[in-house]
Design a protein around this motif. Structure first.
Motif, PDB file in Angstrom:
ATOM      1  N   ARG A 129      34.939  40.208  40.453  1.00 16.38           N
ATOM      2  CA  ARG A 129      35.690  41.270  39.783  1.00 16.38           C
ATOM      3  C   ARG A 129      36.281  40.793  38.461  1.00 16.38           C
ATOM      4  O   ARG A 129      37.464  40.972  38.178  1.00 16.38           O
ATOM      5  CB  ARG A 129      36.784  41.845  40.694  1.00 16.38           C
ATOM      6  N   LEU A 208      42.523  32.060  39.653  1.00 19.40           N
ATOM      7  CA  LEU A 208      43.886  32.543  39.453  1.00 19.40           C
ATOM      8  C   LEU A 208      44.847  31.390  39.166  1.00 19.40           C
ATOM      9  O   LEU A 208      44.679  30.288  39.692  1.00 19.40           O
ATOM     10  CB  LEU A 208      44.365  33.286  40.701  1.00 19.40           C
ATOM     11  N   ASP A 209      45.847  31.678  38.352  1.00 15.29           N
ATOM     12  CA  ASP A 209      46.983  30.780  38.111  1.00 15.29           C
ATOM     13  C   ASP A 209      46.605  29.502  37.353  1.00 15.29           C
ATOM     14  O   ASP A 209      45.453  29.133  37.255  1.00 15.29           O
ATOM     15  CB  ASP A 209      47.707  30.445  39.416  1.00 15.29           C
ATOM     16  N   ARG A 235      40.537  41.069  34.715  1.00 18.24           N
ATOM     17  CA  ARG A 235      40.304  41.462  36.091  1.00 18.24           C
ATOM     18  C   ARG A 235      39.803  42.903  36.138  1.00 18.24           C
ATOM     19  O   ARG A 235      40.358  43.784  35.465  1.00 18.24           O
ATOM     20  CB  ARG A 235      41.657  41.363  36.812  1.00 18.24           C
TER      21      ARG A 235
ATOM     22  N   ARG B 129      48.620  37.840  46.382  1.00 19.24           N
ATOM     23  CA  ARG B 129      48.526  37.403  44.996  1.00 19.24           C
ATOM     24  C   ARG B 129      47.306  37.972  44.256  1.00 19.24           C
ATOM     25  O   ARG B 129      47.383  38.381  43.106  1.00 19.24           O
ATOM     26  CB  ARG B 129      48.472  35.860  44.951  1.00 19.24           C
ATOM     27  N   PHE B 130      46.145  38.002  44.917  1.00 16.65           N
ATOM     28  CA  PHE B 130      44.903  38.351  44.203  1.00 16.65           C
ATOM     29  C   PHE B 130      44.810  39.826  43.835  1.00 16.65           C
ATOM     30  O   PHE B 130      43.964  40.204  43.038  1.00 16.65           O
ATOM     31  CB  PHE B 130      43.673  37.904  45.011  1.00 16.65           C
ATOM     32  N   VAL B 131      45.681  40.659  44.394  1.00 10.67           N
ATOM     33  CA  VAL B 131      45.694  42.059  43.960  1.00 10.67           C
ATOM     34  C   VAL B 131      47.032  42.492  43.371  1.00 10.67           C
ATOM     35  O   VAL B 131      47.086  43.330  42.476  1.00 10.67           O
ATOM     36  CB  VAL B 131      45.320  43.044  45.095  1.00 10.67           C
ATOM     37  N   ALA B 134      50.948  37.216  41.081  1.00 11.76           N
ATOM     38  CA  ALA B 134      51.647  36.025  41.558  1.00 11.76           C
ATOM     39  C   ALA B 134      53.142  36.272  41.504  1.00 11.76           C
ATOM     40  O   ALA B 134      53.606  37.304  41.017  1.00 11.76           O
ATOM     41  CB  ALA B 134      51.279  34.827  40.689  1.00 11.76           C
TER      42      ALA B 134
END
Ligand code: FAD
Lengths: 495, 404
Positions: A129, A208-209, A235, B129-131, B134
């Motif tokens: 995604r 992520l992050d 995203r 977190r992924f949607v 964070a």
């Protein structure tokens, strides 16, 4: 020489630095050096063709830049920045130039580096995604590219047809649908960026992050002062099964404002809650013929999404709440065409307003509970200047957009409008909010920064800025008031 | 604090613990002192250990909720406020922290009370977190004291704010290496009516990655997507002993039920399906959040690895049969290894599957002394970070070795 001594007053209130004569004198040499880096059509240096670059969406100010470069690759941008930094020539990064705060407005001794020729989508990965795109691509082009596969890119500024993803990152832009999905910073995964010395860095990616300090977080919303973003990874989100905007009309703005706070407080997160007052309804209806109710003084457009059953369920809950706040009209869109019209009216609010008057658009944010108070005060303040206002804004997150109507050709009225705008922003800060929710500081709100922040607060921000651009070459006249800069921080890049 | 640190500290009379009671206290301690290691509840003992003893700057004395009005969906608290106090107040207001801060105590065997400042400083984010973003995405504003002793305010209390540089992003995830926060403001959201989990049993890591990607391509609004290989799934009495792919849904009951049915139909290729109820869902996801599958009382290395969702299973495959499970649609890998010789292999594997970062969240003290616990940044990025640190703390008063 201190920063303030270097500045000069322009046509109206906001000061810009006096152009550096030494740079102006070297214009030919600079232009030919740029042409050597970006061959062909890539350097624009005649006045007629530079005219569109004089200003951005903040039309009240304009300056002819020294030159405009439109590179095609990250490597070219790296060479251009390295050269201009060596020569001490200020650089103005520019996407589509739709900034409403003057973020992309140049100065006479500066070179604009525009991203308009870097618009390719580089990679799309539906399983992860993510999508990677060159920074000059328009916001809408991303959603358009993935729409047929059932995805979209969430932040949707009303200017999405024109504005670039690089500009969105510059301003950390939002839009009507950000209530649910967040603004740019919440949807950005990575960037490729050129630093002022020509170094190319990649930050983030499909994961992520950050492994260390969150540099992506500080870059987003930095208004072109930390580097030039050339690629972005964003995203993607799966499109909802369906979406339905519903209009709720109220007799008073207070009722509408209180209803917003109540909806949010109950745990319902619609995708969007947009607010329009009577003047805005009139303007938008005349333009879009969207079928907005005309016998109300305040309108909420609430969009819910999901399957039909889910939307019915959520709407029933919202209607119950709205009734508690004396809702007068509830009007559901009956077809996709009607839904599109409702949004067309909302998204063209600024343009439609521009057809009846000149306007400046304010962008302060306030805590939800303060909405009714701030709307009342807004009306009072604007009236005290003898001006008119239309309010159309992202109510769900308290992001106000009073449009102050005036005549740009009447210098006295123009000054009044500017002063009135400043008072409205102070009102937002006093109510516990901030000067700008999504349009950025630019030059427009620069001189109000000390109203929201202390000198120490700004010193800390300027120190971080200097970690990226120690000589203040990048977009040097924006964001930080000259009076707060002190001696060591120039108002132009060449002190 | 490790035993070794404690011993060294006890041996050095010059090394002290400072415990400010207020922001003003904190500022004057920083002005007057040097060589501080900032700690909250001390429950997140992660990071490189190095030898020189340091003064502890214990933030737990700066504690208490300052402002919480549920209708505004914002809480302001002093940074040393225990998470437990915050959760209690939120529960009363019918709300929660959407970022599900993870609690490292079970995994690390640490004592103490996690604080909100510690959660934010470590950007502690759970399965959502992924949607839903964070911890840093819920973080709206802060007050902090920089290394010069200046009290600084950054951000604010409203959801949308682009006024100046977004300094709070640098504080979140800085692990106390740039400045102690005295006060934090963060977004809170209403509690959901119910949650449920669709479980797909008995599928491989690769198929699980594909199934999770398919689920995320639907409009079903999955808020947790994890995969437990059989050896991990076996630990859960809520599951049936086979590998389990978990898809969590939250919201109003009616909507959750509808979406579960829809997901079941879409994923009908995976024939062994099961649904966990609200209570089971809470138990299982809390446990995944807090890494209890690896909370074994040992110091065996545990890695937290963030890669692209479809790269997670590739990374794990590099280790042959491994102790690992996946969260964040496959992009977060929790990996337990034995022995201290895997660091290069882990970093090489991350690189091989397309990049990301790996943090050695648990290891013996000896191990933590000899390796970089955090993923080394590439040189250009490291240089910027170094300069940023200097701008918060020009005299180097705050211990940065932890992230070194
Ligand atoms: C009619 C209208 C409606 C609008 N509606 C919204 C709205 O709903 N929500 C909203 O948030 N905004 C809105 N805006 C404001 C504007 O569209 C946004 O700020 C947009 O993100 C600017 O993008 P741009 O490409 O035009 O950038 P520019 O205006 O060209 O630049 C914006 C800033 O970003 C910097 N910049 C640009 N490109 C880069 C790059 N590649 N690297 C680094 N820095 C860069 C510039 O220096 C400048 O400081 C609206 C504007 C108009 C005119």
């Amino acid at each position: 020489m201190t920063a303030t001594e270097m500045t000069s007053e322009t046509s109206s209130g906001i000061q810009m630095p006096k152009p550096d004569q030494a740079i102006l004198a070297r214009r030919e040499e600079i232009v030919s050096a740029l042409k050597a880096i970006v061959p062909g059509e890539g350097v624009v240096d005649n006045e007629t063709e530079m005219r569109p670059f004089e200003t951005d969406g903040f039309l009240a100010y304009r300056f002819m830049p020294l030159a405009v470069v439109l590179p095609e690759t990250t490597e070219q941008i790296a060479q251009v920045l390295k050269y201009l930094a060596q020569e001490g020539v200020p650089v103005i990064p520019r996407g589509a130039g739709t900034s409403l705060s003057g973020g992309a407005i140049p100065q006479e001794d500066a070179v604009i580096v525009g991203l308009s020729r870097m618009i390719k989508i580089l990679d799309t990965n539906y399983e992860n995604r993510t999508l990677t795109v060159q920074a000059g691509a328009t916001n809408l082009s991303i959603s358009d590219a993935v729409a047929s596969d059932g995805f979209f890119y969430a932040p949707d500024p009303s200017s999405q047809l024109a504005c670039s993803i690089g500009g969105n990152i510059g301003m950390n832009s939002g839009g009507a649908h950000c209530l649910k999905y967040g603004v740019t910073t919440n949807n950005l995964l990575g960037v490729k960026m050129v630093l002022i010395d020509g170094t190319v860095v990649e930050i983030g990616g499909e994961h992520l992050d950050a492994p260390g300090l969150d540099l992506l977080g500080i870059i987003c919303g930095s208004e072109g002062q930390l580097g030039i973003v050339t690629e972005a990874t964003v995203r993607l989100i799966a499109k909802p099964a369906g979406a339905r905007p519903v209009m709720f009309g109220f007799d008073t703005s207070e009722d509408a404002g209180a209803c917003v706070a109540d909806i949010i407080g109950t745990g319902i997160v619609p995708v969007a809650i947009e607010f329009m007052d009577k003047p805005a309804i009139d303007i938008c209806e005349a333009f879009a013929k969207a079928g907005y109710p005309m016998d109300v003084n305040a309108l909420l457009i609430v969009e819910v999404e999901g399957s039909d059953e889910e939307m019915d369920d959520m709407l029933a809950r919202i209607v119950t709440i709205a009734k508690r706040h004396k809702v007068k009209v509830v009007k559901e869109s009956q077809s996709a065409t009607e839904a599109a019209l409702i949004w067309k009216g909302r998204k063209s609010a600024f343009g439609a307003t521009g057809r009846i008057a000149d306007y400046i658009c304010m962008d302060g944010t306030v805590p939800l509970g303060q909405l009714p108070h701030v709307l009342n005060e807004t009306a009072r303040i604007v009236e005290s200047y003898g001006l008119r206002v239309a309010n159309v804004f992202h109510a769900g997150d308290g992001n106000m957009h009073p449009l102050i109507l005036y005549n740009i050709n009447d210098p006295i009225e123009a000054q009044k409008a500017e002063d009135c705008g400043m008072d409205l922003l102070k009102l937002c800060v006093d109510a516990g909010g901030c000067l700008t929710g999504e349009h950025g500081v630019g030059i427009e709100k620069r001189d109000l920064m000390l109203y929201q922040y202390t000198q120490e607060d700004l010193d800390q921000q300027m120190a971080v800025r200097a970690a990226f651009d120690p000589e203040w070459i990048l977009n040097p006249s924006k964001v930080f008031p000259f009076e707060a800069r002190g001696n060591e921080r120039p108002a132009t890049g060449n002190a | 604090m490790s035993v070794l640190q404690q011993e060294m500290r006890d041996n050095m009379s010059s090394v002290k613990t400072f415990k400010p009671k207020s922001e003003a206290d904190l500022a004057s301690m920083i002005l007057g002192g040097d060589n501080f290691e900032i700690i909250g509840g001390g429950t997140r003992a992660i990071g490189k250990l190095d030898a020189p003893p340091r003064n502890l700057l214990d933030m737990t004395g700066v504690s208490g909720i300052i402002d919480y009005e549920p209708a505004e969906m914002v809480m302001i608290a002093k940074a040393g406020t225990p998470i437990a106090d915050i959760e209690k107040a939120l529960k009363k207001g019918g709300q929660r922290m959407v970022f599900e801060p993870l609690d490292y105590r079970p995994l690390l065997g640490t004592k103490g009370k996690p604080t909100i400042g510690g959660a934010i400083a470590t950007n502690a984010s759970g399965p959502r977190r992924f949607v839903a973003g964070a911890c840093r995405d819920s973080f709206l504003g802060a007050r902090f004291v920089n290394g010069k002793g200046d009290i600084i305010k950054a951000g604010g209390r409203v959801m949308k704010n682009v006024t100046g540089l977004d300094l709070i992003k640098l504080l979140a995830g800085s692990w106390g290496t740039i400045a102690p926060m005295s006060e934090v403001t963060f977004k809170v959201v209403p509690q959901v009516e119910t949650e449920a989990t669709l479980v797909l049993y008995g599928i491989s890591d690769l198929d699980a990655a594909k199934a999770m990607a398919s689920a995320m391509a639907t409009p079903c609004e999955v808020t947790g997507a994890a995969h437990l290989p059989q050896n991990i799934a076996e630990q859960f009495k809520e599951l049936d002993g086979k590998s389990a792919t978990l898809l969590r849904l939250e919201g109003f009951e009616k909507s959750v039920n509808l979406r579960i049915e829809k997901l079941q139909a879409i994923l009908s290729d995976y024939s062994e399906q099961h649904v966990l109820n609200d209570k089971q869902t809470k138990t299982v996801w809390t446990s995944l959040r807090d890494v209890t599958p690896f909370s074994d009382g040992t110091q065996d290395p545990v890695w937290k690895i963030s890669v692209a969702p479809m790269a997670g299973h590739q990374l794990v495959a590099e280790f042959g049969p491994a102790d690992a499970y996946y969260d964040w649609q496959g992009g977060l890998v929790w990996l337990r290894l034995d022995g201290d010789h895997h660091v290069h292999k882990v970093r090489a594997a991350v690189k091989k599957v397309g990049g990301g970062h790996a943090t050695l969240v648990r290891a013996s003290d000896e191990h933590r002394r000899s390796v970089s616990v955090f993923q080394p940044e590439n040189p250009a990025v490291a240089e910027i970070s170094k300069r940023i640190r200097k701008q918060f703390d020009p005299l180097g008063k705050f211990y940065t070795g932890r992230m070194g």
